[in-house]
Motif scaffolding. Structure first.
Motif, PDB file in Angstrom:
ATOM      1  N   LEU A 160       4.980  66.617  31.590  1.00  0.00           N
ATOM      2  CA  LEU A 160       4.428  66.372  32.917  1.00  0.00           C
ATOM      3  C   LEU A 160       5.279  65.273  33.547  1.00  0.00           C
ATOM      4  CD1 LEU A 160       0.611  66.224  32.045  1.00  0.00           C
ATOM      5  CD2 LEU A 160       1.888  68.190  32.899  1.00  0.00           C
ATOM      6  N   MET A 197      -6.153  70.301  35.907  1.00  0.00           N
ATOM      7  CA  MET A 197      -5.214  69.185  36.025  1.00  0.00           C
ATOM      8  C   MET A 197      -5.922  68.004  36.681  1.00  0.00           C
ATOM      9  SD  MET A 197      -2.399  70.441  34.787  1.00  0.00           S
ATOM     10  CE  MET A 197      -1.282  69.100  35.234  1.00  0.00           C
ATOM     11  N   ARG A 233      -2.923  72.512  43.923  1.00  0.00           N
ATOM     12  CA  ARG A 233      -2.006  73.022  42.914  1.00  0.00           C
ATOM     13  C   ARG A 233      -1.279  74.244  43.426  1.00  0.00           C
ATOM     14  NH1 ARG A 233      -5.253  73.924  37.736  1.00  0.00           N
ATOM     15  NH2 ARG A 233      -3.264  74.778  36.956  1.00  0.00           N
ATOM     16  N   CYS A 279      -0.350  61.918  35.867  1.00  0.00           N
ATOM     17  CA  CYS A 279      -0.770  63.312  35.799  1.00  0.00           C
ATOM     18  C   CYS A 279      -1.284  63.583  34.385  1.00  0.00           C
ATOM     19  CB  CYS A 279       0.444  64.177  36.115  1.00  0.00           C
ATOM     20  SG  CYS A 279       0.149  65.931  36.212  1.00  0.00           S
ATOM     21  N   THR A 316      -3.382  66.607  31.648  1.00  0.00           N
ATOM     22  CA  THR A 316      -4.054  67.859  31.348  1.00  0.00           C
ATOM     23  C   THR A 316      -4.468  67.885  29.891  1.00  0.00           C
ATOM     24  OG1 THR A 316      -3.925  70.267  31.588  1.00  0.00           O
ATOM     25  CG2 THR A 316      -1.966  69.158  30.721  1.00  0.00           C
TER      26      THR A 316
END
Length: 116
Positions: free
Chosen positions: A4, A34, A73, A97, A99
């Motif tokens: 990322l 995300m 996104r 960021c 996830t």
């Protein structure tokens, strides 16, 4: 290998705008929600905004940014964005960021400084 990579941070005056970008690789991007987090010196990392997997029809925001920030996104580009408007000095932080794919993944962060 999952990566990322954030970009778009910088110095902006109060009331200004920035758009952060996060490029994801190594995952089937559309499969995963995300999030954007931020961390200021001496404070815990906090959730700023999140977007659901797939079409991203579900979004959440921290109360402090509602009405000013917008997450989106683009699954075709494996990108997630954070549009930040009406920035305030208290928005100054490193933005990350994130996830949860096979495990938790973080980007390296991008610095946002709001100052006159």
């Amino acid at each position: 290998q999952v990566q990322l990579v954030e970009s778009g941070g910088g110095l902006v005056q109060p009331g200004g705008s920035l758009r952060l970008s996060c490029a994801a690789s190594g995952i089937i991007f559309s499969f995963y929600a995300m999030e954007w987090y931020r961390q200021s010196p001496g404070k815990q990392r906090e959730l700023v905004a999140g977007i659901s997997r797939g079409g991203g029809g579900s979004k959440i925001y921290a109360d402090s940014v509602k009405g000013r920030f917008s997450i989106s996104r683009d699954n075709a580009k494996n990108m997630v964005y954070l549009q930040m408007n009406d920035l305030k000095p208290e928005d100054t932080a490193v933005y990350y960021c994130h996830t949860e794919a096979t495990r938790t993944y973080w980007g390296q962060g991008t610095q946002v400084t709001v100052s006159s």
